[in-house]
Enzyme design. Sequence first.
Site, mmCIF file in Angstrom:
data_model
loop_
_atom_site.group_PDB
_atom_site.id
_atom_site.type_symbol
_atom_site.label_atom_id
_atom_site.label_comp_id
_atom_site.label_asym_id
_atom_site.label_seq_id
_atom_site.Cartn_x
_atom_site.Cartn_y
_atom_site.Cartn_z
ATOM 1 N N ARG A 200 0.743 -1.200 0.043
ATOM 2 C CA ARG A 200 0.002 0.027 0.094
ATOM 3 C C ARG A 200 0.950 1.167 -0.021
ATOM 4 O O ARG A 200 0.836 2.113 0.751
ATOM 5 C CB ARG A 200 -1.040 0.084 1.305
ATOM 6 N N ARG B 22 -9.148 9.081 -7.389
ATOM 7 C CA ARG B 22 -10.319 8.273 -6.904
ATOM 8 C C ARG B 22 -11.502 9.076 -6.804
ATOM 9 O O ARG B 22 -12.591 8.583 -6.776
ATOM 10 C CB ARG B 22 -9.989 8.025 -5.419
ATOM 11 N N ARG C 122 -4.495 6.466 -0.362
ATOM 12 C CA ARG C 122 -5.133 7.388 -0.161
ATOM 13 C C ARG C 122 -4.480 8.601 0.582
ATOM 14 O O ARG C 122 -4.894 9.446 0.783
ATOM 15 C CB ARG C 122 -6.353 7.173 0.827
ATOM 16 N N ASP D 31 -4.931 -5.492 -6.327
ATOM 17 C CA ASP D 31 -5.402 -5.799 -5.135
ATOM 18 C C ASP D 31 -5.435 -7.344 -5.046
ATOM 19 O O ASP D 31 -5.683 -8.003 -5.970
ATOM 20 C CB ASP D 31 -6.858 -5.283 -4.566
ATOM 21 N N TYR E 175 -10.967 -14.066 3.272
ATOM 22 C CA TYR E 175 -12.067 -13.318 2.754
ATOM 23 C C TYR E 175 -13.025 -13.775 2.019
ATOM 24 O O TYR E 175 -14.305 -13.548 2.000
ATOM 25 C CB TYR E 175 -11.268 -12.238 1.867
HETATM 26 O O1 CP3 Z 1 1.208 0.513 -3.914
HETATM 27 C C1 CP3 Z 1 0.337 -0.196 -3.451
HETATM 28 O O2 CP3 Z 1 0.934 -1.195 -2.278
HETATM 29 C C2 CP3 Z 1 -0.954 -0.475 -3.891
HETATM 30 C C3 CP3 Z 1 -1.446 -1.825 -4.077
HETATM 31 C C4 CP3 Z 1 -2.209 -2.468 -3.313
HETATM 32 C C5 CP3 Z 1 -3.626 -2.535 -2.903
HETATM 33 N N1 CP3 Z 1 -4.032 -3.636 -2.115
HETATM 34 C C6 CP3 Z 1 -4.569 -1.574 -3.255
HETATM 35 C C7 CP3 Z 1 -5.521 -1.003 -2.483
HETATM 36 C C8 CP3 Z 1 -1.582 -3.830 -2.391
HETATM 37 C C9 CP3 Z 1 -0.386 -4.341 -2.406
HETATM 38 C C10 CP3 Z 1 -2.598 -4.315 -1.654
HETATM 39 C C11 CP3 Z 1 -2.754 -5.510 -0.862
HETATM 40 C C12 CP3 Z 1 -4.059 -6.054 -0.281
HETATM 41 N N2 CP3 Z 1 -5.164 -5.892 -0.392
HETATM 42 C C13 CP3 Z 1 -3.711 -6.666 1.032
HETATM 43 C C14 CP3 Z 1 -2.577 -7.513 1.453
HETATM 44 C C15 CP3 Z 1 -1.621 -6.323 2.115
HETATM 45 C C16 CP3 Z 1 -2.095 -5.816 3.554
HETATM 46 O O3 CP3 Z 1 -2.499 -4.707 3.757
HETATM 47 O O4 CP3 Z 1 -2.262 -6.686 4.498
HETATM 48 C C17 CP3 Z 1 -4.870 -6.868 1.497
HETATM 49 C C18 CP3 Z 1 -5.249 -7.546 3.003
HETATM 50 C C19 CP3 Z 1 -5.794 -6.316 0.672
HETATM 51 C C20 CP3 Z 1 -7.462 -6.073 0.883
HETATM 52 C C21 CP3 Z 1 -7.891 -4.818 0.907
HETATM 53 N N3 CP3 Z 1 -7.980 -3.821 0.084
HETATM 54 C C22 CP3 Z 1 -8.240 -4.248 2.052
HETATM 55 C C23 CP3 Z 1 -8.707 -4.921 3.405
HETATM 56 C C24 CP3 Z 1 -8.635 -2.991 1.674
HETATM 57 C C25 CP3 Z 1 -9.523 -1.903 2.535
HETATM 58 C C26 CP3 Z 1 -8.375 -1.171 3.488
HETATM 59 C C27 CP3 Z 1 -8.842 0.148 3.592
HETATM 60 O O5 CP3 Z 1 -7.942 0.792 4.357
HETATM 61 O O6 CP3 Z 1 -9.894 0.802 3.278
HETATM 62 C C28 CP3 Z 1 -8.482 -2.839 0.491
HETATM 63 C C29 CP3 Z 1 -8.660 -1.465 -0.609
HETATM 64 C C30 CP3 Z 1 -7.303 -0.932 -0.999
HETATM 65 N N4 CP3 Z 1 -6.622 -1.813 -1.841
HETATM 66 C C31 CP3 Z 1 -6.861 0.434 -1.088
HETATM 67 C C32 CP3 Z 1 -5.597 0.340 -1.761
HETATM 68 C C33 CP3 Z 1 -4.825 1.354 -2.170
HETATM 69 C C34 CP3 Z 1 -7.556 1.537 -0.383
HETATM 70 C C35 CP3 Z 1 -7.836 2.614 -1.098
HETATM 71 C C36 CP3 Z 1 -8.984 2.865 -2.090
HETATM 72 O O7 CP3 Z 1 -10.199 2.437 -1.592
HETATM 73 O O8 CP3 Z 1 -8.919 3.720 -2.710
#
Ligand code: CP3
Length: 322
Positions: free
Chosen positions: A2, A15, A6, A51, A128
């Site tokens: 991540r 976004r 945001r 993701d 999930y």
């Molecule tokens: O630069 C990067 O690292 C971005 C790429 C990336 C995203 N998700 C985009 C994303 C990566 C590497 C992930 C991995 C991911 N996604 C994981 C494994 C890493 C970790 O954090 O443990 C997991 C468990 C997920 C599942 C996921 N996706 C969740 C639980 C959420 C909600 C989290 C939140 O804070 O709202 C997401 C949404 C998500 N995926 C965002 C981003 C940038 C949030 C931003 C948005 O909604 O625009």
Amino acid sequence: MRQAGRYMPEYRAIRKKASLLEICHTPELAANVTLMPVDQLGVDAAIVFADILLPFEPMGLGLSFEEGVGPVIARPIRTAKDVDTLPEVDPDADLGFVLETVRITSTALERRVPVIGFAGAPFTLASYAIEGGPTRSFHATKRFMYNNPDAWNRLLGRLAEAVGRYLAAQARAGAGALQLFDSWVGCLSREDYTRFVMPHTKRALEIAGESAVPLIHFGTGTSMLLDLMADAGGDVIGVDWRIPLDRAWDAVGPRGIQGNLDPAALSAPTSELKHQVRMVIQQAGGRPGHIFNLGHGVPPTTDPDRLRAVVDMVKEGSVARV
Ligand code: CP3
């Protein structure tokens, strides 16, 4: 991880016009976001903007992200029949848009800065798929695991094949390293990890390993599992801040370690942040194969200047040691 998200004003602007899934499905946009932290923070690697839950779309589980909730799975897996009727995922056909993002970004960076491809590990994906969204207890996941062990093994077996092939496809598209996220595996006992998860993670990493690029195997809350995770595979083990790096190394043996600044330290005053960064570098003790990273994702409220400061501190620290 991540790394883009945001906390970046430029990401929030994109976004406003496109959902997270729309960005992922539009390789030019996703590539643009992938490259932002490389330009702005000076990090040594880009991680492809995607993701871990994207494979749920071709699996027919119904994936969406809801404001304030996180991921929502419309048709969670609840029975053995749900497992047996899952369609197979073909990474080239079903996730070609991610592969295209990898292609665009690795070409743009001309391998000057490697692009990290990634996927979710079988356990974290299954959690999930079964829970239908985020959970703290993992009760539904464990209930399925204990009550339907055969269906559980079929589910994780399928996920392992899909994820392994997806990772290998990202390497073919130009990724210079591959990261397997088993973010929530720390909720398991050693015994359950060994019996219900490890063979599948091992399989996923075996398939991905055929691509001959370095593999990073990451989880959080894993201090009690690190030796087992290392046995499952990975050239580098990713750890969070709950374990000091020197102790993590004792557990995983001679391989790389990625970690492990507490993301919360990004909100600390500069002197405290400096102390925390120094501690991580000190505990790495100059061992070869330390990849400095946060122990988990960047909090959305982070000031980008704080991240730039961390990158500078780490680079100064590394130069000072040479
Ligand atoms: O630069 C990067 O690292 C971005 C790429 C990336 C995203 N998700 C985009 C994303 C990566 C590497 C992930 C991995 C991911 N996604 C994981 C494994 C890493 C970790 O954090 O443990 C997991 C468990 C997920 C599942 C996921 N996706 C969740 C639980 C959420 C909600 C989290 C939140 O804070 O709202 C997401 C949404 C998500 N995926 C965002 C981003 C940038 C949030 C931003 C948005 O909604 O625009």
